[in-house]
Design an enzyme around this catalytic site. Sequence first.
Site, short mmCIF file in Angstrom:
data_model
loop_
_atom_site.label_atom_id
_atom_site.label_comp_id
_atom_site.label_asym_id
_atom_site.label_seq_id
_atom_site.Cartn_x
_atom_site.Cartn_y
_atom_site.Cartn_z
N CYS A 1 -0.07 0.96 -1.16
CA CYS A 1 1.26 0.48 -0.81
C CYS A 1 2.27 1.42 -1.43
O CYS A 1 2.31 2.59 -1.09
CB CYS A 1 1.46 -0.97 -1.24
SG CYS A 1 1.26 -1.28 -3.00
N ARG B 1 1.06 -4.57 -4.01
CA ARG B 1 0.80 -5.24 -2.75
C ARG B 1 -0.60 -4.91 -2.24
O ARG B 1 -1.27 -5.72 -1.63
CB ARG B 1 1.85 -4.85 -1.70
CG ARG B 1 3.22 -5.45 -1.94
CD ARG B 1 4.24 -4.93 -0.94
NE ARG B 1 4.66 -3.56 -1.21
CZ ARG B 1 5.46 -2.84 -0.44
NH1 ARG B 1 5.91 -3.34 0.69
NH2 ARG B 1 5.81 -1.62 -0.78
#
Lengths: 147, 300
Positions: free
Chosen positions: B249, B254
Amino acid sequence: MGADPLPGRLDEIVEEFADLPRDLKLELLLDYANGLPRLPERYAANRDSLEQVHECQTPFFVATELEDGHVHLHFDAPDEAPTTRGFAGILHAGLDGTSPEDVLGVPADFSARLGLNDAVSPLRLRGIAAILGVVQRQVRARAAAGA
Amino acid sequence: MTVAPDTAEKLQGYAHPERLVTTDWLAAHLDDPNVVVAESDEDVLLYATGHIPGAVKVDWHTDLNDPVARDYVDAEGFARLMSEKGVSRDTTLVFYGDNFNWWAAYALWVASLFGHPDVRLLDGGRQKWLAEGRETTTEVPSPAPADYPVVERDDSEIRAFRDRVLAHARAGGRLVDVRSPGEYSGELLHMPDYPQEGALRGGHIPGASNVPWKTAANDDGTFKDAADLRRIYLDDLGLGAGADVIAYCRIGERSSHTWFVLTHLLGLGNVRNYDGSWVEWGNAVGVPIERPGQPVRPPL
């Protein structure tokens, strides 16, 4: 050090944070978050009159007022974002009621002087700089309009 | 001492149901001496405003990262952290946090680098616990220091560094970019509504598919059920059981969420998180970058 003095109560606040261990810095920041006044009714009922700071990680709004040469600051951020509320609380405690010249005199690197680098991520610190930037832009416009 | 896994029906569809617990299970295990609950949030003040009773705080920024090197803590550092939090090697460690468990998943992934045997995630995280009106406290526990062995970090199985990612891209390996479509295409250099994080170039790693992390989550913060996840990642994206996959990410938080989904909920055995992610790739000199409708530059 030899840094220029900061306006309003900001020097006192920087002093408060200086030399504190990391845990106590975070506690103090939380005190400022809790001390941030709630948005006055006239704004709470009409959030469109507030300016959003897009650089913050959470919805965050700013309004400034200029009355008899004194600046008043109003902030709104959700309770789930205590770090952002804490930054706003510092600016409120440090600058509310000061003159436009004082507000405009806060250096852009003010957040670095709080010594929070070891406690808060760089991304967060950029948030406080962004809040200050919006406050200063609004105050500059209001001062110019009133002059 | 092993703490029996949560037998909630929803979890049984997942490949490794023992890696997840429900709020009901956690509420019933708060006093279990073999369980340590740890909150890991994006907002580092949130824990102090109220947390699950007995939960300790793990700060992703200051506890898990080395203060000088851009890397995680070393074996001694991790052992010290675990000891301070009252975690021994046989403790069941349950992470939860704000913002869909991003940082809780990240903390779980870091604990996995050190091979902590039993580390679990609270399905729904902080959001679900609060939404259900469950008890919180501002009381900070002072656990008795535990014995935690010094175990070397193993970066070889679930972590990817830049050189591996480059070789992987050149070999046509599967990459999952879990950022927003705007970040993937290169129109945005940061998450929507987040500040610029300092990448000089926008775009994605050549060959990466874009499946935003949120695709795997329900609005209440929980993971989608097993059938939905299989459809998204196995059927639609075409990841097979033996797929060699790298997720990334912006700074690896994430993609820890997606790493957890692929590894523990779907049972793929060969998934790595590229924690350098776009903040490294988008600043690295000379690495190939792809943007929609344009040739990869420099060519692979």
